[in-house]
Design a protein around this motif. Structure first.
Motif, PDB file in Angstrom:
ATOM      1  N   ARG A 193      -5.351   5.790  -3.042  1.00 53.77           N
ATOM      2  CA  ARG A 193      -4.276   5.327  -2.161  1.00 53.77           C
ATOM      3  C   ARG A 193      -4.758   4.253  -1.197  1.00 53.77           C
ATOM      4  O   ARG A 193      -3.977   3.407  -0.762  1.00 53.77           O
ATOM      5  CB  ARG A 193      -3.699   6.508  -1.372  1.00 53.77           C
ATOM      6  CG  ARG A 193      -2.992   7.546  -2.232  1.00 53.77           C
ATOM      7  CD  ARG A 193      -2.446   8.683  -1.391  1.00 53.77           C
ATOM      8  NE  ARG A 193      -1.454   8.225  -0.445  1.00 53.77           N
ATOM      9  CZ  ARG A 193      -0.157   8.068  -0.718  1.00 53.77           C
ATOM     10  NH1 ARG A 193       0.284   8.319  -1.942  1.00 53.77           N
ATOM     11  NH2 ARG A 193       0.687   7.661   0.203  1.00 53.77           N
ATOM     12  N   SER A 194      -6.033   4.250  -0.871  1.00 52.89           N
ATOM     13  CA  SER A 194      -6.578   3.288   0.078  1.00 52.89           C
ATOM     14  C   SER A 194      -7.045   1.994  -0.587  1.00 52.89           C
ATOM     15  O   SER A 194      -7.489   1.074   0.099  1.00 52.89           O
ATOM     16  CB  SER A 194      -7.762   3.912   0.832  1.00 52.89           C
ATOM     17  OG  SER A 194      -8.773   4.310  -0.087  1.00 52.89           O
ATOM     18  N   ASP A 195      -6.942   1.916  -1.915  1.00 57.30           N
ATOM     19  CA  ASP A 195      -7.438   0.742  -2.641  1.00 57.30           C
ATOM     20  C   ASP A 195      -6.505  -0.444  -2.424  1.00 57.30           C
ATOM     21  O   ASP A 195      -5.294  -0.343  -2.633  1.00 57.30           O
ATOM     22  CB  ASP A 195      -7.529   1.068  -4.137  1.00 57.30           C
ATOM     23  CG  ASP A 195      -8.383   0.064  -4.902  1.00 57.30           C
ATOM     24  OD1 ASP A 195      -8.185  -1.155  -4.708  1.00 57.30           O
ATOM     25  OD2 ASP A 195      -9.227   0.496  -5.696  1.00 57.30           O
ATOM     26  N   GLN A 196      -7.089  -1.579  -2.017  1.00 52.82           N
ATOM     27  CA  GLN A 196      -6.284  -2.761  -1.700  1.00 52.82           C
ATOM     28  C   GLN A 196      -5.535  -3.296  -2.920  1.00 52.82           C
ATOM     29  O   GLN A 196      -4.525  -3.996  -2.792  1.00 52.82           O
ATOM     30  CB  GLN A 196      -7.184  -3.858  -1.128  1.00 52.82           C
ATOM     31  CG  GLN A 196      -6.416  -5.066  -0.611  1.00 52.82           C
ATOM     32  CD  GLN A 196      -7.344  -6.133  -0.045  1.00 52.82           C
ATOM     33  OE1 GLN A 196      -8.519  -5.874   0.188  1.00 52.82           O
ATOM     34  NE2 GLN A 196      -6.804  -7.324   0.168  1.00 52.82           N
ATOM     35  N   ARG A 197      -5.998  -2.966  -4.122  1.00 54.85           N
ATOM     36  CA  ARG A 197      -5.347  -3.452  -5.328  1.00 54.85           C
ATOM     37  C   ARG A 197      -3.959  -2.847  -5.544  1.00 54.85           C
ATOM     38  O   ARG A 197      -3.213  -3.286  -6.416  1.00 54.85           O
ATOM     39  CB  ARG A 197      -6.238  -3.194  -6.542  1.00 54.85           C
ATOM     40  CG  ARG A 197      -7.495  -4.068  -6.575  1.00 54.85           C
ATOM     41  CD  ARG A 197      -8.449  -3.634  -7.672  1.00 54.85           C
ATOM     42  NE  ARG A 197      -8.988  -2.298  -7.424  1.00 54.85           N
ATOM     43  CZ  ARG A 197      -9.809  -1.658  -8.263  1.00 54.85           C
ATOM     44  NH1 ARG A 197     -10.178  -2.233  -9.397  1.00 54.85           N
ATOM     45  NH2 ARG A 197     -10.262  -0.455  -7.963  1.00 54.85           N
ATOM     46  N   GLY A 250       6.001   0.946  -0.857  1.00 53.61           N
ATOM     47  CA  GLY A 250       4.793   1.670  -1.260  1.00 53.61           C
ATOM     48  C   GLY A 250       5.116   2.895  -2.082  1.00 53.61           C
ATOM     49  O   GLY A 250       4.357   3.872  -2.089  1.00 53.61           O
ATOM     50  N   GLN A 251       6.232   2.872  -2.792  1.00 50.96           N
ATOM     51  CA  GLN A 251       6.680   4.063  -3.522  1.00 50.96           C
ATOM     52  C   GLN A 251       5.825   4.378  -4.739  1.00 50.96           C
ATOM     53  O   GLN A 251       5.720   5.534  -5.143  1.00 50.96           O
ATOM     54  CB  GLN A 251       8.122   3.874  -3.983  1.00 50.96           C
ATOM     55  CG  GLN A 251       9.116   3.646  -2.863  1.00 50.96           C
ATOM     56  CD  GLN A 251      10.497   3.365  -3.408  1.00 50.96           C
ATOM     57  OE1 GLN A 251      10.985   4.041  -4.304  1.00 50.96           O
ATOM     58  NE2 GLN A 251      11.137   2.338  -2.879  1.00 50.96           N
ATOM     59  N   SER A 252       5.263   3.344  -5.360  1.00 51.69           N
ATOM     60  CA  SER A 252       4.577   3.539  -6.640  1.00 51.69           C
ATOM     61  C   SER A 252       3.123   3.090  -6.547  1.00 51.69           C
ATOM     62  O   SER A 252       2.827   1.902  -6.646  1.00 51.69           O
ATOM     63  CB  SER A 252       5.288   2.749  -7.748  1.00 51.69           C
ATOM     64  OG  SER A 252       6.650   3.122  -7.831  1.00 51.69           O
ATOM     65  N   LYS A 253       2.228   4.050  -6.353  1.00 56.63           N
ATOM     66  CA  LYS A 253       0.806   3.748  -6.345  1.00 56.63           C
ATOM     67  C   LYS A 253       0.382   3.322  -7.746  1.00 56.63           C
ATOM     68  O   LYS A 253       0.854   3.870  -8.745  1.00 56.63           O
ATOM     69  CB  LYS A 253       0.015   4.978  -5.893  1.00 56.63           C
ATOM     70  CG  LYS A 253      -1.486   4.777  -5.832  1.00 56.63           C
ATOM     71  CD  LYS A 253      -2.178   6.036  -5.362  1.00 56.63           C
ATOM     72  CE  LYS A 253      -2.187   7.105  -6.423  1.00 56.63           C
ATOM     73  NZ  LYS A 253      -3.049   6.744  -7.589  1.00 56.63           N
ATOM     74  N   MET A 283       0.845  -1.194   0.000  1.00 59.80           N
ATOM     75  CA  MET A 283       0.000   0.000   0.000  1.00 59.80           C
ATOM     76  C   MET A 283       0.884   1.248   0.000  1.00 59.80           C
ATOM     77  O   MET A 283       1.990   1.234   0.555  1.00 59.80           O
ATOM     78  CB  MET A 283      -0.910  -0.003   1.231  1.00 59.80           C
ATOM     79  CG  MET A 283      -1.910  -1.152   1.251  1.00 59.80           C
ATOM     80  SD  MET A 283      -3.135  -1.044  -0.074  1.00 59.80           S
ATOM     81  CE  MET A 283      -4.135   0.327   0.514  1.00 59.80           C
ATOM     82  N   PRO A 284       0.446   2.340  -0.632  1.00 60.04           N
ATOM     83  CA  PRO A 284       1.245   3.568  -0.651  1.00 60.04           C
ATOM     84  C   PRO A 284       1.643   3.995   0.758  1.00 60.04           C
ATOM     85  O   PRO A 284       0.852   3.903   1.697  1.00 60.04           O
ATOM     86  CB  PRO A 284       0.302   4.589  -1.302  1.00 60.04           C
ATOM     87  CG  PRO A 284      -0.595   3.761  -2.170  1.00 60.04           C
ATOM     88  CD  PRO A 284      -0.797   2.479  -1.403  1.00 60.04           C
ATOM     89  N   THR A 285       2.869   4.416   0.889  1.00 56.78           N
ATOM     90  CA  THR A 285       3.411   4.779   2.205  1.00 56.78           C
ATOM     91  C   THR A 285       2.779   6.065   2.722  1.00 56.78           C
ATOM     92  O   THR A 285       2.679   7.061   1.997  1.00 56.78           O
ATOM     93  CB  THR A 285       4.934   4.957   2.117  1.00 56.78           C
ATOM     94  OG1 THR A 285       5.494   3.779   1.538  1.00 56.78           O
ATOM     95  CG2 THR A 285       5.530   5.183   3.485  1.00 56.78           C
ATOM     96  N   GLU A 286       2.361   6.044   3.954  1.00 58.83           N
ATOM     97  CA  GLU A 286       1.784   7.234   4.580  1.00 58.83           C
ATOM     98  C   GLU A 286       2.896   8.197   4.983  1.00 58.83           C
ATOM     99  O   GLU A 286       4.043   7.800   5.206  1.00 58.83           O
ATOM    100  CB  GLU A 286       0.955   6.839   5.807  1.00 58.83           C
ATOM    101  CG  GLU A 286      -0.249   5.972   5.471  1.00 58.83           C
ATOM    102  CD  GLU A 286      -1.061   5.606   6.695  1.00 58.83           C
ATOM    103  OE1 GLU A 286      -0.865   6.275   7.748  1.00 58.83           O
ATOM    104  OE2 GLU A 286      -1.864   4.673   6.629  1.00 58.83           O
ATOM    105  N   LEU A 287       2.544   9.461   5.076  1.00 53.18           N
ATOM    106  CA  LEU A 287       3.508  10.507   5.398  1.00 53.18           C
ATOM    107  C   LEU A 287       4.212  10.209   6.724  1.00 53.18           C
ATOM    108  O   LEU A 287       3.564   9.853   7.715  1.00 53.18           O
ATOM    109  CB  LEU A 287       2.799  11.860   5.466  1.00 53.18           C
ATOM    110  CG  LEU A 287       3.692  13.095   5.658  1.00 53.18           C
ATOM    111  CD1 LEU A 287       4.614  13.266   4.456  1.00 53.18           C
ATOM    112  CD2 LEU A 287       2.838  14.344   5.868  1.00 53.18           C
ATOM    113  N   ASN A 288       5.524  10.324   6.705  1.00 56.05           N
ATOM    114  CA  ASN A 288       6.378  10.137   7.883  1.00 56.05           C
ATOM    115  C   ASN A 288       6.389   8.700   8.399  1.00 56.05           C
ATOM    116  O   ASN A 288       6.775   8.453   9.542  1.00 56.05           O
ATOM    117  CB  ASN A 288       5.964  11.084   9.023  1.00 56.05           C
ATOM    118  CG  ASN A 288       6.125  12.550   8.652  1.00 56.05           C
ATOM    119  OD1 ASN A 288       7.076  12.905   7.940  1.00 56.05           O
ATOM    120  ND2 ASN A 288       5.218  13.377   9.115  1.00 56.05           N
TER     121      ASN A 288
END
Length: 214
Positions: free
Chosen positions: A184-188, A175-178, A132-137
């Motif tokens: 961003r929250s999509d499980q795919r 999670g660098q490349s969505k 999953m895309p990395t959250e801030l910090n």
């Protein structure tokens, strides 16, 4: 200026003679370069036919709803002509794990079968794991990304005697490349991307990709 005398008595300027020799050398090198480029382009055209053939086989093998997509963009390390495949519209992994869902295992096994039937066409396969895309910090989940790539590589090589481990490489992208087009929250976003490289196979490559099934 010192001049050289030719046999017929005509004086020759040594700088002009050197310039003539240099120009001839440049023309020879230019011709050689053009010939090499033409040979490379001819090989690339041949591989283009091979890539299109594999693409057609993928389209025919999968129902539209389950079909992997060939991405129309290239990443920095992708060689010319590489195909980047992803099951963009499918959930392959149990969320937060490197364990494939039964559906994900079925889809990837079918793709592996196509690769195995066409080992004379592709040269190398790179498998990238994504989380999953990395959250801030917050840090990227490298371990999970790498584990996903390894899971798929193991499935490919275990399920088919035609795909050898030395034709596969894996990497984790965290999670660098969505995935394009997904929230961003999509499980795919938890996916793998399969990059097939199509540079011409040498005789040794063809031998290496053959595997004893007994």
């Amino acid at each position: 200026m010192r001049r050289l005398s030719s046999q017929d008595g005509v004086e020759v300027n040594p700088y002009i003679a050197l310039a003539d020799n240099g120009l001839s050398m440049v023309m020879v090198m230019t011709l050689f370069t053009v010939m090499v480029l033409l040979a490379i382009l001819q090989k690339e055209d041949t591989r283009k036919d091979v890539r299109e053939e594999f693409y057609d086989r993928v389209i025919q093998a999968f129902p539209e709803q389950q079909r992997p997509q060939m991405l129309d963009y290239k990443v920095k390390n992708d060689p010319p002509g590489a195909q980047r495949w992803v099951f963009k519209d499918q959930v392959l992994f149990i969320r937060g794990t490197a364990k494939l869902t039964p559906h994900g295992q079925q889809l990837l096994s079918k793709f592996a079968d196509l690769m195995a039937q066409n080992t004379d066409k592709w040269r190398r396969a790179r498998i990238e794991g994504h989380t999953m895309p990395t959250e801030l910090n917050k840090p990227d989940n490298w371990d999970l990304a790498n584990a996903r790539a390894s899971t798929v590589a193991k499935l490919f090589t275990d399920n088919s005697c035609a795909i050898r481990a030395n034709s596969i490489s894996t990497s984790g992208r965290g999670g660098q490349s969505k995935a394009l087009g997904l929230a961003r929250s999509d499980q795919r976003n938890e996916r793998v991307e399969i990059i097939l490289e199509y540079s011409a196979l040498s005789a040794s490559d063809k031998t290496d990709q053959k595997r004893d099934c007994n």
